[in-house]
Design a protein around this motif. Structure first.
Motif, PDB file in Angstrom:
ATOM      1  N   MET A   1       0.845  -1.198   0.000  1.00 13.35           N
ATOM      2  CA  MET A   1       0.000   0.000   0.000  1.00 13.35           C
ATOM      3  C   MET A   1       0.882   1.250   0.000  1.00 13.35           C
ATOM      4  O   MET A   1       2.043   1.194   0.399  1.00 13.35           O
ATOM      5  CB  MET A   1      -0.912   0.037   1.230  1.00 13.35           C
ATOM      6  CG  MET A   1      -1.854  -1.130   1.347  1.00 13.35           C
ATOM      7  SD  MET A   1      -3.036  -0.906   2.682  1.00 13.35           S
ATOM      8  CE  MET A   1      -4.383  -0.232   1.736  1.00 13.35           C
ATOM      9  N   SER A   2       0.280   2.358  -0.403  1.00 15.36           N
ATOM     10  CA  SER A   2       0.981   3.633  -0.290  1.00 15.36           C
ATOM     11  C   SER A   2      -0.029   4.711   0.086  1.00 15.36           C
ATOM     12  O   SER A   2      -1.228   4.575  -0.156  1.00 15.36           O
ATOM     13  CB  SER A   2       1.713   3.987  -1.583  1.00 15.36           C
ATOM     14  OG  SER A   2       0.821   4.065  -2.661  1.00 15.36           O
ATOM     15  N   TYR A   3       0.470   5.761   0.716  1.00 15.62           N
ATOM     16  CA  TYR A   3      -0.368   6.886   1.113  1.00 15.62           C
ATOM     17  C   TYR A   3      -0.603   7.776  -0.106  1.00 15.62           C
ATOM     18  O   TYR A   3       0.256   7.895  -0.968  1.00 15.62           O
ATOM     19  CB  TYR A   3       0.309   7.699   2.220  1.00 15.62           C
ATOM     20  CG  TYR A   3       0.510   6.908   3.491  1.00 15.62           C
ATOM     21  CD1 TYR A   3      -0.553   6.651   4.353  1.00 15.62           C
ATOM     22  CD2 TYR A   3       1.760   6.395   3.833  1.00 15.62           C
ATOM     23  CE1 TYR A   3      -0.383   5.925   5.518  1.00 15.62           C
ATOM     24  CE2 TYR A   3       1.949   5.667   5.000  1.00 15.62           C
ATOM     25  CZ  TYR A   3       0.877   5.433   5.835  1.00 15.62           C
ATOM     26  OH  TYR A   3       1.051   4.708   6.981  1.00 15.62           O
ATOM     27  N   THR A   4      -1.775   8.405  -0.146  1.00 12.24           N
ATOM     28  CA  THR A   4      -2.080   9.338  -1.221  1.00 12.24           C
ATOM     29  C   THR A   4      -2.438  10.692  -0.621  1.00 12.24           C
ATOM     30  O   THR A   4      -2.972  10.757   0.487  1.00 12.24           O
ATOM     31  CB  THR A   4      -3.257   8.843  -2.087  1.00 12.24           C
ATOM     32  OG1 THR A   4      -4.442   8.761  -1.288  1.00 12.24           O
ATOM     33  CG2 THR A   4      -2.958   7.489  -2.716  1.00 12.24           C
ATOM     34  N   MET A   5      -2.127  11.740  -1.367  1.00 17.31           N
ATOM     35  CA  MET A   5      -2.502  13.098  -0.975  1.00 17.31           C
ATOM     36  C   MET A   5      -2.844  13.865  -2.233  1.00 17.31           C
ATOM     37  O   MET A   5      -2.212  13.683  -3.270  1.00 17.31           O
ATOM     38  CB  MET A   5      -1.346  13.818  -0.258  1.00 17.31           C
ATOM     39  CG  MET A   5      -1.110  13.360   1.141  1.00 17.31           C
ATOM     40  SD  MET A   5       0.163  14.361   1.957  1.00 17.31           S
ATOM     41  CE  MET A   5      -0.668  15.928   2.101  1.00 17.31           C
ATOM     42  N   GLU A   6      -3.863  14.727  -2.122  1.00 16.02           N
ATOM     43  CA  GLU A   6      -4.236  15.577  -3.239  1.00 16.02           C
ATOM     44  C   GLU A   6      -4.921  16.826  -2.707  1.00 16.02           C
ATOM     45  O   GLU A   6      -5.337  16.866  -1.550  1.00 16.02           O
ATOM     46  CB  GLU A   6      -5.155  14.838  -4.217  1.00 16.02           C
ATOM     47  CG  GLU A   6      -6.498  14.436  -3.605  1.00 16.02           C
ATOM     48  CD  GLU A   6      -7.369  13.618  -4.541  1.00 16.02           C
ATOM     49  OE1 GLU A   6      -6.851  13.073  -5.525  1.00 16.02           O
ATOM     50  OE2 GLU A   6      -8.569  13.521  -4.265  1.00 16.02           O
ATOM     51  N   TYR A   7      -5.038  17.846  -3.563  1.00 18.95           N
ATOM     52  CA  TYR A   7      -5.800  19.029  -3.201  1.00 18.95           C
ATOM     53  C   TYR A   7      -7.255  18.636  -2.995  1.00 18.95           C
ATOM     54  O   TYR A   7      -7.784  17.781  -3.697  1.00 18.95           O
ATOM     55  CB  TYR A   7      -5.764  20.082  -4.313  1.00 18.95           C
ATOM     56  CG  TYR A   7      -4.428  20.736  -4.547  1.00 18.95           C
ATOM     57  CD1 TYR A   7      -3.718  21.311  -3.509  1.00 18.95           C
ATOM     58  CD2 TYR A   7      -3.891  20.812  -5.830  1.00 18.95           C
ATOM     59  CE1 TYR A   7      -2.510  21.940  -3.733  1.00 18.95           C
ATOM     60  CE2 TYR A   7      -2.678  21.434  -6.066  1.00 18.95           C
ATOM     61  CZ  TYR A   7      -1.997  21.996  -5.009  1.00 18.95           C
ATOM     62  OH  TYR A   7      -0.804  22.617  -5.233  1.00 18.95           O
TER      63      TYR A   7
END
Length: 126
Positions: free
Chosen positions: A44-50
């Motif tokens: 898994m990986s972390y996600t970030m977005e506006y």
């Protein structure tokens, strides 16, 4: 699904960086959206977005003057996580100090996370 407790918290460094991101954005944004996705060598990986606005079902964490929207599919993976922002000689990045994380790959981009059991949420009154 709005919870009665904070899914995650932020350090001063993370909050300051998010404030800078919001101030420098080309369009108005309400905060950042955090989630997890399948992928990478550890799973898994972390996600970030506006985030321009809250999506249906999202939890909203308001901490240190910033707003973080939590993807509903990520809540059980992020419970108790502290988001930090760290700068070293070679990199500047958000770091997730997650008590549910069981391992990470060598590159730091991928993690293994065990979700919190739904029974634990019920016992906590969420």
């Amino acid at each position: 699904m709005a919870t009665s407790f904070k899914v995650m918290s932020l350090t001063d460094a993370a909050a300051d960086r998010i404030k800078r991101i919001i101030a420098e954005a080309e369009q108005p944004i309400a905060g950042v959206r955090v989630g997890v996705k399948n992928g990478g060598c550890a799973g898994m990986s972390y996600t970030m977005e506006y985030a321009e606005e809250r999506r249906p079902g999202e939890d909203v964490v308001e901490d240190r003057g910033v707003r973080v929207f939590i993807d509903p599919k990520a809540v059980l993976f992020l419970l108790g996580t502290q988001m930090d922002f760290q700068t070293s000689k070679l990199a500047s990045q958000f770091v997730f100090n997650n008590p549910n994380q069981t391992s990470a790959c060598g590159c730091g981009e991928s993690v293994a996370i065990t979700p919190v059991a739904p029974e634990a949420l019920q016992a906590a009154g969420a």
